[in-house]
Design a protein around this motif. Structure first.
Motif, short mmCIF file in Angstrom:
data_model
loop_
_atom_site.label_atom_id
_atom_site.label_comp_id
_atom_site.label_asym_id
_atom_site.label_seq_id
_atom_site.Cartn_x
_atom_site.Cartn_y
_atom_site.Cartn_z
N VAL A 74 38.18 40.27 38.30
CA VAL A 74 38.24 38.83 38.51
C VAL A 74 39.30 38.52 39.55
N THR A 75 38.97 37.64 40.47
CA THR A 75 39.96 37.05 41.37
C THR A 75 40.24 35.64 40.88
N GLY A 76 41.50 35.28 40.69
CA GLY A 76 41.85 33.99 40.12
C GLY A 76 41.97 34.09 38.61
N LEU A 134 34.04 26.88 40.13
CA LEU A 134 34.68 25.85 40.92
C LEU A 134 35.17 24.73 40.02
N SER A 135 36.15 23.98 40.50
CA SER A 135 36.56 22.75 39.83
C SER A 135 35.58 21.65 40.17
N GLY A 136 35.12 20.92 39.16
CA GLY A 136 34.23 19.80 39.44
C GLY A 136 34.91 18.72 40.25
N GLN A 137 36.22 18.57 40.12
CA GLN A 137 36.94 17.51 40.82
C GLN A 137 37.50 17.97 42.16
N ASP A 138 37.75 19.26 42.32
CA ASP A 138 38.22 19.83 43.59
C ASP A 138 37.13 20.75 44.11
N PHE A 139 35.99 20.14 44.44
CA PHE A 139 34.76 20.88 44.67
C PHE A 139 34.85 21.81 45.88
N THR A 140 35.59 21.42 46.90
CA THR A 140 35.68 22.24 48.11
C THR A 140 36.97 23.07 48.15
N GLY A 141 37.76 23.01 47.09
CA GLY A 141 38.98 23.81 47.05
C GLY A 141 38.69 25.27 46.72
N ASP A 142 39.74 26.07 46.66
CA ASP A 142 39.57 27.47 46.30
C ASP A 142 38.94 27.58 44.93
N PRO A 143 38.06 28.58 44.72
CA PRO A 143 37.52 28.77 43.38
C PRO A 143 38.62 28.95 42.35
N ILE A 144 38.40 28.41 41.17
CA ILE A 144 39.32 28.67 40.06
C ILE A 144 39.30 30.16 39.73
N ALA A 145 38.12 30.73 39.74
CA ALA A 145 37.98 32.17 39.48
C ALA A 145 36.69 32.67 40.11
N THR A 146 36.69 33.93 40.49
CA THR A 146 35.50 34.61 40.99
C THR A 146 35.35 35.91 40.22
#
Length: 456
Positions: free
Chosen positions: A25-27, A424-436
């Motif tokens: 996992v990343t993140g 992804l964050s629903g509110q920070d949709f274009t930000g870095d993934p929370i986790a991959t």
């Protein structure tokens, strides 16, 4: 290989079942995500079959189990119809009588009544799966389902009931079903449909089941020509939307322009109005073919139950598919929706559709977030060499707003030659993934899936 094989490029099937534990996992995976993210899609075992079609390939379910911030496993499993079991050297699974034909459902996978079901439409049985995605067998909801089921049932978050509208290809009747929270059919209403329409999806509000009677109907000519999919565009049929009161038996029909709808975003009641948001195609299945038809847009129907008038509005011009809302707002008013950017399907399976040296526009690498109150669209692109289709929204545990939660999607990563589960964050949709979560295998483009939380 069958020259008409549509399973190329991103739809190329995988050839083996994989089980892998302790995925890298990343993140950081949110600790509150305890459950399984499952996705179903066609994955034929034999590409030399004479009548291959994207809608009829043998189903394979892919799943990742998350628990307490860890990605515990990835599994992919063919749904064991009798034919698949035989091909794998296994015994047929026991279960309910199949009634129409034995097929491994390839379209959706859901959880209900603490059970897991693979689904397909057209009069075929659902198949029950174990928690680990092994096949239990064809299912009739403990003897209460008299025939087949659907690909797109709707779960009412207020009652826990599962609603469905079923059809049989070539049949003259639709059936509205209600499945209780305990997994038994408790209501069934037959609806006359003499022109044999295909009804891939419907909508549900707090008052109504909303039916789409559109000009894609059973085609005897396509059947006689041994087409893989015997449905065709029949514009002379026109189009109409039906409102069936959830406690009633009579449908009221409203005329709309001819079009096609695979999928509903959501629907809700607004006084005497019914608002229905859909992905709409001007035409589909001309000549009983999937390719060469129109591109889809996000549109809204507003049905005035007093005047009988239906108003149609374009919400977003992006070609898109696989629309979803938070499951918490189904049947009620929604502000946000999520979908996948969808270029012409021909790009997925045409000569450019290879997995090596992906051209920039070969696959959809983007998801969309709609804010329908502000009338804005945010596009999240994963970049060249990636492709994704449907995402799923999971509300946060202590949700503060409709978009407070997580967007989960399988995204193919060409650098690895394998697929990631991106959170992804629903509110920070274009930000870095929370986790991959990095899967050990490729997940082909497929259809629909669900987040199925573990029992509390």
């Amino acid at each position: 290989m069958n020259p008409e094989n549509p399973f190329k490029g991103a739809f190329t099937p995988v050839t083996e079942e994989v089980t892998s534990f302790d995925l890298p996992v990343t993140g950081t995976i949110p600790a509150e995500l305890n459950g399984r993210y499952l996705r179903n899609g066609p994955n034929p075992m034999d590409l030399d079959e004479p009548r291959l079609h994207l809608f009829t390939g043998t189903g394979m379910v892919h799943g990742v189990r998350l628990r307490e911030g860890k990605a515990e496993w990835y599994r992919n499993r063919w749904v064991r119809s009798a034919r698949v079991a035989e091909a794998l050297g296994e015994q047929p699974r026991p279960g309910a009588s199949v009634r129409r034909a034995d097929t491994g459902p390839n379209t959706h996978v859901i959880g209900h009544a603490d059970r897991t079901f693979a689904l397909v439409e057209g009069g075929f049985r659902p198949y029950e799966l174990t928690y680990d995605l092994d096949t239990v067998g064809a299912c009739d909801f403990d003897g209460t389902l008299r025939d087949g089921f659907v690909a797109h049932p709707k779960l009412d978050p207020a009652t826990g009931e599962l609603h469905a509208v079923t059809y049989v290809s070539g049949g003259d009747t639709l059936t509205y079903l209600v499945v209780s929270p305990l997994g038994k059919v408790v209501r069934s209403v037959d609806i006359s449909a003499p022109h044999a329409p295909m009804m891939h999806d419907f909508a549900l509000t707090q008052k109504y089941a909303v039916l789409y009677d559109l000009p894609v109907t059973f085609s005897q000519a396509a059947e006689d020509a041994e087409k893989a999919f015997a449905m065709g565009w029949n514009e002379a049929r026109g189009g109409r939307i039906g409102l069936l009161p959830r406690g009633g038996t009579e449908v009221r029909w409203f005329d709309v322009n001819p079009c096609w709808v695979f999928h509903t975003l959501n629907a809700y009641d607004q006084g005497d109005m019914v608002v229905v948001d859909v992905v709409r195609y001007p035409r589909m299945f001309a000549g009983a073919e999937l390719m060469g038809n129109s591109l889809p847009t996000l549109d809204r129907w507003v049905i005035d139950t007093v005047t009988g008038k239906v108003t149609e509005t374009r919400l977003d011009d992006h070609p898109q598919e696989f629309p979803v809302v938070s499951p918490a707002v189904v049947t009620g008013a929604h502000r946000y929706g999520y979908s996948a950017v969808t270029p012409d399907l021909l790009r997925y399976v045409g000569p450019a559709g290879t997995l090596d040296g992906l051209p920039v526009d070969a696959f959809s690498d983007s998801l969309i977030k709609h804010d329908l109150d502000k009338q804005t669209t945010t596009v999240r692109a994963f970049g060249t060499g990636h492709y994704t289709s449907e995402a799923y929204f999971v509300p946060a545990q202590n949700v503060q707003a409709e978009d407070d939660g997580y967007v989960l999607a399988y995204v193919f990563n060409a650098d690895r030659g394998a697929t990631d589960l991106v959170i992804l964050s629903g509110q920070d949709f274009t930000g870095d993934p929370i986790a991959t979560v990095h899967l050990p295998a490729r997940v082909p483009l497929g259809f629909h899936g669900s987040w199925i939380p573990d029992p509390a």
